[in-house]
Design an enzyme around this catalytic site. Structure first.
Site, PDB file in Angstrom:
ATOM      1  CG  HIS A 210       4.468  -1.246  -2.324  1.00  0.00           C
ATOM      2  ND1 HIS A 210       3.530  -0.912  -1.382  1.00  0.00           N
ATOM      3  CD2 HIS A 210       4.001  -0.785  -3.500  1.00  0.00           C
ATOM      4  CE1 HIS A 210       2.534  -0.279  -1.976  1.00  0.00           C
ATOM      5  NE2 HIS A 210       2.786  -0.181  -3.258  1.00  0.00           N
TER       6      HIS A 210
HETATM    7  C1  UD1 Z   1       2.107  -2.093  -8.312  1.00  0.00           C
HETATM    8  C2  UD1 Z   1       1.452  -0.741  -8.621  1.00  0.00           C
HETATM    9  C3  UD1 Z   1       1.326   0.073  -7.321  1.00  0.00           C
HETATM   10  C4  UD1 Z   1       0.606  -0.713  -6.255  1.00  0.00           C
HETATM   11  C5  UD1 Z   1       1.349  -2.017  -6.043  1.00  0.00           C
HETATM   12  C6  UD1 Z   1       0.704  -2.877  -4.961  1.00  0.00           C
HETATM   13  C7  UD1 Z   1       1.938   0.263 -10.796  1.00  0.00           C
HETATM   14  C8  UD1 Z   1       2.691   1.336 -11.474  1.00  0.00           C
HETATM   15  N1  UD1 Z   1       2.274   0.058  -9.523  1.00  0.00           N
HETATM   16  O1  UD1 Z   1       3.434  -1.834  -7.904  1.00  0.00           O
HETATM   17  O2  UD1 Z   1       0.601   1.242  -7.592  1.00  0.00           O
HETATM   18  O3  UD1 Z   1       0.565   0.030  -5.062  1.00  0.00           O
HETATM   19  O4  UD1 Z   1       1.353  -2.728  -7.289  1.00  0.00           O
HETATM   20  O5  UD1 Z   1       1.333  -4.085  -4.817  1.00  0.00           O
HETATM   21  O6  UD1 Z   1       1.094  -0.354 -11.414  1.00  0.00           O
HETATM   22  N2  UD1 Z   1       6.084  -9.183  -8.571  1.00  0.00           N
HETATM   23  C9  UD1 Z   1       6.007 -10.484  -8.140  1.00  0.00           C
HETATM   24  N3  UD1 Z   1       4.787 -11.075  -8.123  1.00  0.00           N
HETATM   25  C10 UD1 Z   1       3.657 -10.442  -8.527  1.00  0.00           C
HETATM   26  C11 UD1 Z   1       3.763  -9.104  -8.960  1.00  0.00           C
HETATM   27  C12 UD1 Z   1       4.986  -8.480  -8.962  1.00  0.00           C
HETATM   28  O7  UD1 Z   1       6.989 -11.090  -7.782  1.00  0.00           O
HETATM   29  O8  UD1 Z   1       2.568 -11.049  -8.480  1.00  0.00           O
HETATM   30  C13 UD1 Z   1       7.405  -8.511  -8.610  1.00  0.00           C
HETATM   31  C14 UD1 Z   1       7.753  -8.066 -10.019  1.00  0.00           C
HETATM   32  O9  UD1 Z   1       8.458  -9.048 -10.711  1.00  0.00           O
HETATM   33  C15 UD1 Z   1       8.563  -6.832  -9.801  1.00  0.00           C
HETATM   34  C16 UD1 Z   1       8.022  -6.281  -8.507  1.00  0.00           C
HETATM   35  O10 UD1 Z   1       7.310  -7.315  -7.856  1.00  0.00           O
HETATM   36  O11 UD1 Z   1       9.912  -7.162  -9.599  1.00  0.00           O
HETATM   37  C17 UD1 Z   1       7.141  -5.069  -8.744  1.00  0.00           C
HETATM   38  O12 UD1 Z   1       5.912  -5.417  -9.423  1.00  0.00           O
HETATM   39  P1  UD1 Z   1       5.085  -4.369 -10.313  1.00  0.00           P
HETATM   40  O13 UD1 Z   1       3.772  -4.918 -10.674  1.00  0.00           O
HETATM   41  O14 UD1 Z   1       5.963  -3.860 -11.411  1.00  0.00           O
HETATM   42  O15 UD1 Z   1       4.867  -3.109  -9.400  1.00  0.00           O
HETATM   43  P2  UD1 Z   1       4.504  -3.006  -7.851  1.00  0.00           P
HETATM   44  O16 UD1 Z   1       5.697  -2.465  -7.163  1.00  0.00           O
HETATM   45  O17 UD1 Z   1       3.887  -4.263  -7.341  1.00  0.00           O
END
Ligand code: UD1
Length: 365
Positions: A210
């Site tokens: 990820h």
């Molecule tokens: C975040 C953390 C990372 C951690 C990871 C574990 C930061 C900078 N990054 O990254 O350190 O290792 O979580 O998962 O805080 N999304 C969903 N559902 C959710 C959450 C996110 O669909 O419940 C989607 C969002 O819309 C986005 C993508 O996943 O498109 C990324 O989510 P985001 O929370 O921005 O960062 P992660 O890549 O999950």
């Protein structure tokens, strides 16, 4: 009464905060003068990335969910700050305790500090020295603000001292993520896919990806997946796909036959899969630690790690995306030549107890 506000926002936070909640509840039950308020920022909001972890890890419902959701880094961090400022103004406390390195960690640390509330950082002092990682920026900024530092390794303490932190505020306590693993090893749950995919113990691999640097560019992700598919000797690779990765993977017309994609799994099911696997391929931080604890070979598709003890003591190897190094690693893996590894000091399931004991001792000064 010492009041501590605990912050949890994204998936890897929940395994780190759960044991601290339980240790505070135990302390309260034996009449210690400490209480907590659990704040979920809502950074992760999907059932599979959030609620299921609360259930699996027996964490009580948060007192409040700030419901911030996704956005660019600036938008997400700013929204957390706006909501948490209101929350902390309505519910003041002695300490705000943040864990790890996600956006919720740095956002709440900054708000707390500006409201003259002391900040405790659990998992302080880790450094990958890679400023392209958003988590590295979050770690550095959080450690610059924190008053109390709980560390998972002695090396993390040295990193903090080097940056001028006062030694007396650094407590080497062990790893609360490993606390969650130790206390749940007897409760792991076999996921339905185990039988559906006809898996047998130590005969399949588990993969998670990820990190933006691996998954955000379609061509890079395709190269990784095709290489892993090819190198796994026909063994099945179970790939629980993070939503970030899914957005890109959905554009692929095909993926190698032996890679089985599934939704993100709950904690107890995921750890069951890891514990019984032949090896793990990942770019996560926490999984490098969990495989080291379990003695499972871990191939990390990153060039650096903020958790170097998993490579020096544990079963982890950093391979970046070097095709030759990865091919060589898989040969050693399938020839039974992987290192055995050992468990870092104080990764014994008691870190949260040590943290709460230290907090209670601070209260009496
Ligand atoms: C975040 C953390 C990372 C951690 C990871 C574990 C930061 C900078 N990054 O990254 O350190 O290792 O979580 O998962 O805080 N999304 C969903 N559902 C959710 C959450 C996110 O669909 O419940 C989607 C969002 O819309 C986005 C993508 O996943 O498109 C990324 O989510 P985001 O929370 O921005 O960062 P992660 O890549 O999950």
């Amino acid at each position: 009464m010492m009041k501590v506000t605990l912050i949890a926002g994204a998936r890897p936070n929940f395994m780190k905060i759960g044991p601290i909640v339980h240790a505070i509840e135990n302390a309260k039950a034996s009449n210690k003068s400490i209480d907590y308020r659990l704040v979920h920022t809502g950074q992760h909001y999907d059932e599979k990335l959030s609620n299921s972890f609360f259930k699996d890890l027996n964490i009580p419902e948060p007192h409040v969910n700030l419901g911030v959701g996704s956005g660019s880094h600036a938008v997400q961090t700013a929204n957390i700050m706006i909501k948490f400022e209101e929350e902390l103004a309505s519910n003041p406390c002695d300490f705000v305790l943040v864990v790890g390195d996600v956006n919720s960690t740095v956002a709440c640390a900054l708000v707390a500090k500006k409201m003259n509330t002391k900040v405790i950082h659990v998992e302080a002092g880790l450094r990958s020295y890679d400023m392209r990682m958003p988590e590295e920026i979050n770690r550095i900024a959080t450690d610059a603000l924190a008053d109390v530092f709980f560390t998972t390794t002695p090396e993390a303490g040295y990193n903090l001292i080097e940056k001028g932190c006062n030694k007396s505020n650094i407590y080497f306590v062990g790893n609360t993520m490993i606390d969650s693993l130790v206390s749940n090893l007897g409760n792991l749950v076999k996921p339905a896919l185990f039988d559906d995919q006809a898996l047998s113990e130590t005969d399949y691999l588990v993969m998670t990806l990820h990190r933006p640097s691996n998954v955000d560019e379609q061509s890079k992700l395709a190269k990784i997946i095709n290489l892993i598919g090819e190198k796994c000797n026909g063994k099945k690779v179970i790939f629980p796909v993070h939503p970030r990765t899914k957005q890109i993977l959905d554009q692929f017309s095909s993926i190698p036959e032996n890679i089985y994609c599934t939704e993100p799994l709950g904690y107890l099911e995921f750890m069951y899969l890891v514990k019984n696997s032949f090896a793990v391929i990942t770019d996560s931080g926490g999984i490098q630690e969990e495989t080291t604890y379990l003695g499972i070979p871990c191939i990390t598709l990153r060039e650096n790690t903020e958790r170097p003890e998993t490579t020096t003591l544990g079963t982890n190897e950093l391979l970046g995306f070097n095709v030759e190094a990865i091919s060589n690693a898989f040969s050693r893996l399938f020839n039974g030549e992987w290192k055995r590894g050992s468990i870092p000091g104080l990764w014994d399931g008691k870190a949260a107890e040590r943290i709460v004991r230290a907090l209670i001792a601070m209260n009496t000064h």
